[in-house]
Write an enzyme that holds these catalytic residues in place. Structure first.
Site, short mmCIF file in Angstrom:
data_model
loop_
_atom_site.label_atom_id
_atom_site.label_comp_id
_atom_site.label_asym_id
_atom_site.label_seq_id
_atom_site.Cartn_x
_atom_site.Cartn_y
_atom_site.Cartn_z
N TRP A 139 0.87 -1.29 -0.08
CA TRP A 139 0.08 -0.02 -0.03
C TRP A 139 0.71 1.26 -0.23
CZ3 TRP A 139 -4.79 -0.68 -1.41
CH2 TRP A 139 -5.59 0.13 -1.30
N ASP A 195 0.07 11.11 -0.20
CA ASP A 195 -0.77 12.20 -0.32
C ASP A 195 -2.05 11.26 0.34
OD1 ASP A 195 -1.16 10.61 -2.56
OD2 ASP A 195 -2.40 12.65 -3.45
N GLU A 198 -3.41 8.63 -1.62
CA GLU A 198 -2.53 7.41 -1.60
C GLU A 198 -1.72 6.94 -2.70
OE1 GLU A 198 -6.42 4.48 -0.68
OE2 GLU A 198 -5.25 4.81 1.29
N GLU A 199 -1.41 7.92 -3.20
CA GLU A 199 -0.48 7.69 -4.80
C GLU A 199 0.95 8.32 -4.83
OE1 GLU A 199 -4.35 7.74 -7.48
OE2 GLU A 199 -3.37 9.43 -7.59
N GLU A 423 -18.65 6.89 -4.26
CA GLU A 423 -17.31 7.72 -4.30
C GLU A 423 -17.32 8.80 -5.49
OE1 GLU A 423 -13.40 5.67 -5.55
OE2 GLU A 423 -12.97 6.09 -3.35
C1 NOJ Z 1 -6.53 3.06 -4.11
C2 NOJ Z 1 -6.45 4.34 -3.92
O1 NOJ Z 1 -7.23 4.20 -2.59
C3 NOJ Z 1 -6.72 5.26 -4.78
O2 NOJ Z 1 -6.89 6.51 -3.97
C4 NOJ Z 1 -5.75 5.29 -5.72
O3 NOJ Z 1 -6.31 6.03 -6.79
C5 NOJ Z 1 -5.94 3.84 -6.26
N1 NOJ Z 1 -5.68 2.76 -5.26
C6 NOJ Z 1 -4.77 3.63 -7.32
O4 NOJ Z 1 -3.30 3.82 -6.97
C1 NOJ Z 2 -9.41 6.41 -1.90
C2 NOJ Z 2 -9.19 7.69 -1.58
O1 NOJ Z 2 -8.34 8.26 -2.68
C3 NOJ Z 2 -8.66 7.88 -0.24
O2 NOJ Z 2 -8.50 9.02 0.26
C4 NOJ Z 2 -9.48 7.13 0.92
O3 NOJ Z 2 -8.82 7.18 2.03
C5 NOJ Z 2 -9.95 5.79 0.35
N1 NOJ Z 2 -10.34 5.67 -1.06
C6 NOJ Z 2 -11.04 4.98 1.28
O4 NOJ Z 2 -12.10 5.90 1.18
#
Ligand code: NOJ
Ligand code: NOJ
Length: 571
Positions: A139, A195, A198-199, A423
């Site tokens: 992750w 960030d 999560e990227e 979402e």
């Molecule tokens: C899951 C993350 O929660 C999301 O924010 C991200 O865009 C995708 N993985 C792809 O990396």
């Molecule tokens: C993807 C989002 O980018 C992230 O900010 C969030 O924490 C997770 N999904 C779970 O909702």
């Protein structure tokens, strides 16, 4: 002439209608959003699917995407909304959930996880299993906004309880959790972080902004509880540094650069979310803390919204003073790259927060920076301060209220009859996309609706701050030389890519070309963040043929200072 007059008469009620759509939506969606959010909290939430007491699931969706986990960020955003509503007397039925959340976080903080344990960085772990065990898969970690957001929620709760003279619970139960988070923030704010999406692994405006806020709140709470002066002054010193660092994200192109890494435009909902999550009405339109009505935050909002106008098919045909659906950032491709409910609502919330301040201070200032934003509503407006008695104040605030309501109406138009908020919203046909019943979407609806009603959250100390930047520790870097022994044939070249910005974030297109001056050793020297876990691979590129090294990724942690050298052999 007659034709033009008829057209504008037809156009006006259309815009006015946004406000009545928003009125109706606030009335119908408020109870549904509240219920939807509570349904995602264990153990008794109807959709919480076995989550332990006080554990918030991100969404009940278990496939494409699987969000049946508890994220520290999403949970804290939900509980900030719940605790604010409780403290302000808007909804005082949630004491059981709040107590459970507190008890759950005592446990979650102690779970050893891939980011570390409590003493070694484990608080930066972004998500856990809903039975309070570690999630051990790969992750984007750490995510350092989590501890800041959690302690913002808990300090808001602590302040409310102190106002009710419940000092012992605050001291014995809340403070130890809060102190763990504050100490983590104070020690790690200048380390790189993934960030909120999560990227990207770099520094991130949202993260820095909420870290700054909570350190200020930590100063006040620690003093109120009689904590040692050395602790209080460390929070204060670090907060001063963080505020200095926060200023460096402003970009002369007219917006905040959301992340220091990533090579994107930098236009990102990250910045709008930062503004609403650090709103402090007492600070007025202060630009140092990027308050919602500050000239920097308004110009940033304008740049952000406009980036989505021609990007999504669903946004076509709207004038510049009309709302559109907005997403995380224009380059986003996750689930196809769509508008999000929570980011579109955040635009409205920033503007409602601004209206709260303008109305309470009975004036509105247009600066040379915010001018392009205000010109959307009045092309002849000039920089200056407009008192509430002026016609400009009345027409600008009226138009901005209508504009804000448009974002709520846009969300309303894409909310299914049962009030569920997913979402994302399809960028072509407007149907819900990705995780259903997203806790964060519901929380965003509630806070936006409250802001629309003029609800003012408690102050956190943004008022009257000034910069004192001498001796600021700048985020440290080290020089790393990568060497790989790789035998190649004519036409093949070796490139490097990896997990941080300086290694092009796993891009194959922009992977770094290595030198073969010492063939068969290929080599490159790169500046990387210090004290950071780095993952990387070499790739062999021959025209359009690309070969990755075999798994797993190569990995090491950069030292605190100086240089570092790898001696790898192509796998
Ligand atoms: C899951 C993350 O929660 C999301 O924010 C991200 O865009 C995708 N993985 C792809 O990396
Ligand atoms: C993807 C989002 O980018 C992230 O900010 C969030 O924490 C997770 N999904 C779970 O909702």
């Amino acid at each position: 002439m007659l034709f033009a007059a008829t057209l504008s008469l037809l156009a006006l009620p259309n815009v006015w209608a946004q406000s009545s759509v928003a009125d109706a939506y606030v009335a119908s969606e408020s109870p549904l959003a509240r219920a939807g959010m509570l349904a995602n909290i264990g153990p008794s939430g109807s959709q919480s699917l076995g989550a332990f007491p006080g554990i918030v699931i991100a969404s009940p969706s278990t496939v494409n995407p699987d969000y049946l986990f508890t994220w520290t960020r999403d949970s804290a955003v939900a509980f900030s909304a719940i605790v604010n509503q409780f403290a302000l007397g808007i909804d005082t039925t949630t004491r059981g959930e709040i107590d459970d959340y507190v008890a759950s976080q005592v446990i979650v903080q102690q779970i050893p996880n891939p980011s570390g344990d409590l003493a070694s960085g484990g608080l930066g772990e972004p998500k856990f299993n809903i039975n309070e065990t570690a999630f051990t898969g790969p992750w984007g970690r750490p995510q350092r906004d989590g501890p800041a957001l959690r302690s913002i929620a808990l300090i808001t709760w602590a302040n409310f309880l102190l106002s009710e003279s419940n000092t012992s619970y605050v001291t014995d139960t809340l403070w130890p959790i809060i102190e763990n988070d504050l100490n983590y923030v104070a020690a790690n704010w200048n380390e790189s972080t993934f960030d909120l999406w999560e990227e990207l692994n770099s520094s991130s405006f949202f993260t820095t902004a909420v870290q700054h806020r909570v350190l200020r709140q930590g100063v006040s709470l620690a003093s109120a509880l009689g904590q040692p002066q050395s602790l209080v002054s460390n929070y204060e010193t670090q907060a001063n540094f963080v505020l200095c660092f926060l200023q460096t994200y402003w970009n002369t192109a007219g917006h905040i650069t959301a992340n220091t890494g990533g090579g994107r435009s930098g236009i990102d909902a990250n910045t709008v979310l930062a503004s609403i999550h650090t709103f402090d009405a007492a600070a007025g339109c202060d630009a140092l803390t990027f308050q919602p009505c500050s000239d920097l935050a308004l110009l940033n909002l304008h740049t952000y919204v406009d980036a989505f106008r021609s990007l999504y098919e669903i946004n076509s045909g709207f004038a510049l003073n009309e709302a559109v659906l907005t997403g995380r950032y224009p380059e986003d491709v996750y689930m196809g790259g769509n508008p999000w409910y929570l980011t579109t609502l955040a635009v409205a919330e920033q503007l409602y927060d601004s209206l709260i301040v303008w109305n309470s201070q009975k004036s509105l200032e247009v600066t040379s920076i915010s001018l392009p934003f205000f010109q959307i509503f009045d092309s002849s407006i000039a920089a200056g301060t407009y008192a509430s008695s002026s016609s400009q104040f009345t027409s600008l605030t009226g138009a901005i209220k209508t504009f804000s309501d448009g974002f709520v109406a846009a969300v309303a138009n894409h909310t299914p009859a049962n009030g569920g908020l997913a979402e994302q919203i399809s960028n072509t046909n407007g149907t819900p996309v990705s995780a259903v019943d997203l806790t964060w979407s519901f929380a965003a609806a509630l806070t936006t609706f409250d802001a629309r009603k003029g609800v003012v959250p408690a102050s956190w100390g943004a008022k009257g701050l000034s910069l004192s930047c001498a001796g600021e520790p700048i985020p440290q870097t080290v020089s790393v030389t990568f060497n790989v022994d790789a035998t190649t044939i004519f036409g093949q070249n070796i490139y490097l890519t990896g997990s941080v910005d300086a290694l092009e974030n796993w891009s194959t297109e922009t992977a770094l070309p290595m030198s073969s001056a010492d063939y068969p050793i290929w080599s490159i020297t790169v500046t990387l963040p210090a004290n950071t876990d780095i993952q990387y691979k070499y790739i062999n590129i021959d025209g359009s043929a690309l070969t990755w090294e075999s798994d797993p990724n190569n990995e090491f942690t950069t030292p605190a200072s100086g240089t570092f050298v790898t001696h790898d052999t192509w796998r």
